[in-house]
Write a protein that holds these residues in place. Structure first.
Motif, PDB file in Angstrom:
ATOM      1  N   THR A  78      75.061  61.871  39.357  1.00 44.78           N
ATOM      2  CA  THR A  78      74.777  60.784  38.188  1.00 44.78           C
ATOM      3  C   THR A  78      76.316  60.227  37.997  1.00 44.78           C
ATOM      4  O   THR A  78      76.387  58.886  37.531  1.00 44.78           O
ATOM      5  CB  THR A  78      74.452  61.849  37.090  1.00 44.78           C
ATOM      6  N   ILE A  79      77.416  61.207  37.921  1.00 46.29           N
ATOM      7  CA  ILE A  79      78.723  60.592  37.746  1.00 46.29           C
ATOM      8  C   ILE A  79      78.930  59.489  38.532  1.00 46.29           C
ATOM      9  O   ILE A  79      79.464  58.487  38.369  1.00 46.29           O
ATOM     10  CB  ILE A  79      79.653  61.710  37.434  1.00 46.29           C
ATOM     11  N   ILE A  82      77.461  56.226  38.151  1.00 44.33           N
ATOM     12  CA  ILE A  82      78.217  55.435  36.799  1.00 44.33           C
ATOM     13  C   ILE A  82      79.347  54.998  37.496  1.00 44.33           C
ATOM     14  O   ILE A  82      79.710  53.713  37.114  1.00 44.33           O
ATOM     15  CB  ILE A  82      78.255  56.340  35.725  1.00 44.33           C
ATOM     16  N   LEU A  83      80.346  55.754  38.000  1.00 40.15           N
ATOM     17  CA  LEU A  83      81.570  55.140  38.341  1.00 40.15           C
ATOM     18  C   LEU A  83      81.428  54.178  39.336  1.00 40.15           C
ATOM     19  O   LEU A  83      82.301  53.019  39.315  1.00 40.15           O
ATOM     20  CB  LEU A  83      82.346  56.546  39.030  1.00 40.15           C
ATOM     21  N   ILE A  86      76.983  51.275  30.130  1.00 35.87           N
ATOM     22  CA  ILE A  86      77.448  52.399  30.718  1.00 35.87           C
ATOM     23  C   ILE A  86      78.049  53.156  29.712  1.00 35.87           C
ATOM     24  O   ILE A  86      78.191  54.460  29.721  1.00 35.87           O
ATOM     25  CB  ILE A  86      78.789  51.842  31.724  1.00 35.87           C
ATOM     26  N   ALA A  87      78.798  52.509  28.658  1.00 34.50           N
ATOM     27  CA  ALA A  87      79.227  53.537  27.546  1.00 34.50           C
ATOM     28  C   ALA A  87      78.156  54.276  27.084  1.00 34.50           C
ATOM     29  O   ALA A  87      78.339  55.376  26.706  1.00 34.50           O
ATOM     30  CB  ALA A  87      79.936  52.473  26.331  1.00 34.50           C
ATOM     31  N   SER A 130      75.426  55.475  28.010  1.00 31.69           N
ATOM     32  CA  SER A 130      74.970  56.415  29.237  1.00 31.69           C
ATOM     33  C   SER A 130      75.935  57.621  29.191  1.00 31.69           C
ATOM     34  O   SER A 130      75.565  58.807  29.152  1.00 31.69           O
ATOM     35  CB  SER A 130      74.750  55.921  30.744  1.00 31.69           C
ATOM     36  N   VAL A 131      77.191  57.114  29.135  1.00 34.00           N
ATOM     37  CA  VAL A 131      78.304  58.324  29.152  1.00 34.00           C
ATOM     38  C   VAL A 131      78.254  58.972  27.841  1.00 34.00           C
ATOM     39  O   VAL A 131      77.927  60.216  27.779  1.00 34.00           O
ATOM     40  CB  VAL A 131      79.663  57.621  29.210  1.00 34.00           C
ATOM     41  N   TYR A 182      75.425  59.283  25.957  1.00 35.79           N
ATOM     42  CA  TYR A 182      74.089  60.015  26.014  1.00 35.79           C
ATOM     43  C   TYR A 182      74.323  61.490  26.733  1.00 35.79           C
ATOM     44  O   TYR A 182      73.826  62.399  26.269  1.00 35.79           O
ATOM     45  CB  TYR A 182      73.256  59.227  26.860  1.00 35.79           C
ATOM     46  N   LEU A 183      74.950  61.143  27.742  1.00 37.00           N
ATOM     47  CA  LEU A 183      75.188  62.437  28.902  1.00 37.00           C
ATOM     48  C   LEU A 183      75.958  63.602  28.275  1.00 37.00           C
ATOM     49  O   LEU A 183      76.027  64.614  28.370  1.00 37.00           O
ATOM     50  CB  LEU A 183      75.711  61.961  30.133  1.00 37.00           C
ATOM     51  N   ILE A 184      76.935  63.136  27.189  1.00 39.07           N
ATOM     52  CA  ILE A 184      77.874  64.013  26.503  1.00 39.07           C
ATOM     53  C   ILE A 184      76.821  64.620  25.498  1.00 39.07           C
ATOM     54  O   ILE A 184      77.024  65.993  25.215  1.00 39.07           O
ATOM     55  CB  ILE A 184      78.940  63.287  25.730  1.00 39.07           C
ATOM     56  N   LEU A 194      73.018  65.892  32.506  1.00 35.35           N
ATOM     57  CA  LEU A 194      73.720  66.102  33.697  1.00 35.35           C
ATOM     58  C   LEU A 194      73.487  67.668  34.195  1.00 35.35           C
ATOM     59  O   LEU A 194      74.058  68.580  33.962  1.00 35.35           O
ATOM     60  CB  LEU A 194      75.391  66.439  33.359  1.00 35.35           C
TER      61      LEU A 194
END
Ligand code: HEC
Ligand code: HEC
Length: 305
Positions: free
Chosen positions: A23-24, A27-28, A78-79, A81-82, A84-86, A91
């Motif tokens: 996942t990470i 995104i990267l 992207i922002a 989804s980051v 959201y994942l926090i 994850l």
């Protein structure tokens, strides 16, 4: 947290890291491609180059930078989804800083609704069941509760069916005193009659006992068969009583009243004897005392019509 739901689906730590890394990494990688494509700008006067391939004979493609609005939309996603994942689970087995789960959300909502319900209906708990049964407003709610929790088995009007007792009559397996009804609903019960074909001497014996049972209830019967079944009825008397009136304290049905679920016919009684009967009412304790109180009063009101 509901027990059992807190257990992560992963049986090995490996999959947690595997999924989190994918996942990470994904995104990267997207971010890298976006950045590398945004930085290239056309110098003033520069013409975008034409790519080598040609489609359909004469269709050519310019190598222009990606449109800005499109890129910004991508950065925004992207922002998102980051963030959201926090906050939320996503994850691997990391449950997010808000610790959200559909199970806890459901529980919270249910607790809120239950608290609201209790606040409104708690006063009825202080009232005797007969009084609640006579209160139209309480019975309106009782009816709605009954339709939600009981009608799938007992029928929408409580009239029951072949395998489910009629709650609108005044004849009870477990006694019809208000507190008994409440206990039936709260605790549930199982009622089991073993198959007794062998004990009464097979099908013919079962027919004889059946006619004796019919005679106990004052129903039309064959006197000769009934006389032959009288002695064999001893097998039944321990549960249903010498007189066939059953035992409401233990849930042994009265065989002489009109409440028979399977019918007061020779065929139905013979079937009960040969095959036995198993019934059970599931405990409703999970509904909480306030709801059960209203339900018991509602059942009481049904039986009084
Ligand atoms: C899964 C099916 C099922 C559901 C749901 C169910 N019941 Fe029952 N109930 C039964 C069965 C079956 C019996 C009879 C058991 C037996 O064979 O003796 C019974 C028996 C009873 C009795 C005892 C009747 C008597 O004659 O003594 C009462 C009272 C009762 N149910 C009320 C309720 C109420 C109120 C609800 C809803 C909160 C409810 N039941 C939900 C299946 C169900
Ligand atoms: C161990 C106790 C026990 C014995 C012995 C027993 N029964 Fe029963 N009987 C029950 C129970 C409990 C039920 C209710 C089953 C249910 O609710 O599904 C029942 C149900 C019945 C019914 C159906 C009642 C209805 O509502 O339609 C009949 C008829 C019956 N028994 C007849 C007999 C006869 C006849 C004998 C003797 C040959 C006998 N039973 C022996 C416990 C017993």
């Amino acid at each position: 947290m509901i027990e059992g739901y807190a257990v992560p689906d992963f049986i090995s730590e490996f999959w947690h890291y595997y999924i989190a890394a994918l996942t990470i990494g994904g995104i990267l990688f997207t971010l890298y491609i976006l950045v590398s494509q945004t930085t290239r700008k056309l110098a003033p006067g520069e013409q975008a180059e034409i790519l080598e391939h040609t489609f359909d004979g004469d269709l050519q493609e310019y190598n222009n930078p990606l449109p800005r609005w499109w890129l910004y939309l991508f950065y925004f996603l992207i922002a998102f989804s980051v963030l959201y994942l926090i906050l939320y689970p996503g994850l691997g087995k990391f449950s997010g800083v808000w610790n959200w789960s559909s199970a806890t959300q459901w529980q919270d909502e249910k607790a809120r609704v239950d608290a609201e319900f209790d606040k409104r209906f708690k006063p009825y708990l202080q009232m005797d069941l007969q009084a609640v049964a006579a209160d139209p407003k309480a019975m309106e709610s009782g009816k709605r509760l009954f339709l939600t929790y009981c009608s799938q088995c007992h029928g929408s009007g409580g009239e029951g069916s072949r395998d489910f007792p009629n709650l609108t009559d005044n004849e009870w397996l477990w006694g019809g005193e208000p507190e008994r009804i409440k206990a039936s609903i709260t605790n549930g019960f199982t009622a089991e009659m073993p198959a007794l074909g062998d004990a009464v001497g097979g099908e013919q014996g079962a027919r004889e006992v059946a006619h004796y049972v019919l005679s106990l209830g004052g129903r039309p019967h064959d006197p000769a068969l009934a006389a032959a079944g009288k002695e064999k009825y001893a097998v039944c008397a321990g549960c249903h009583g010498e007189d066939g009136k059953g035992n409401a304290d233990a849930g042994f049905p009265n065989l002489t009243d009109e409440a028979s679920r399977f019918g007061n016919t020779e065929a139905a009684i013979v079937e009960s004897i040969l095959k036995g009967r198993v019934g059970g009412m599931p405990s409703q304790a999970h509904l909480g005392e306030t709801k059960i109180h209203l339900l018991a009063a509602y059942v009481l009101s049904l039986s009084k019509r």
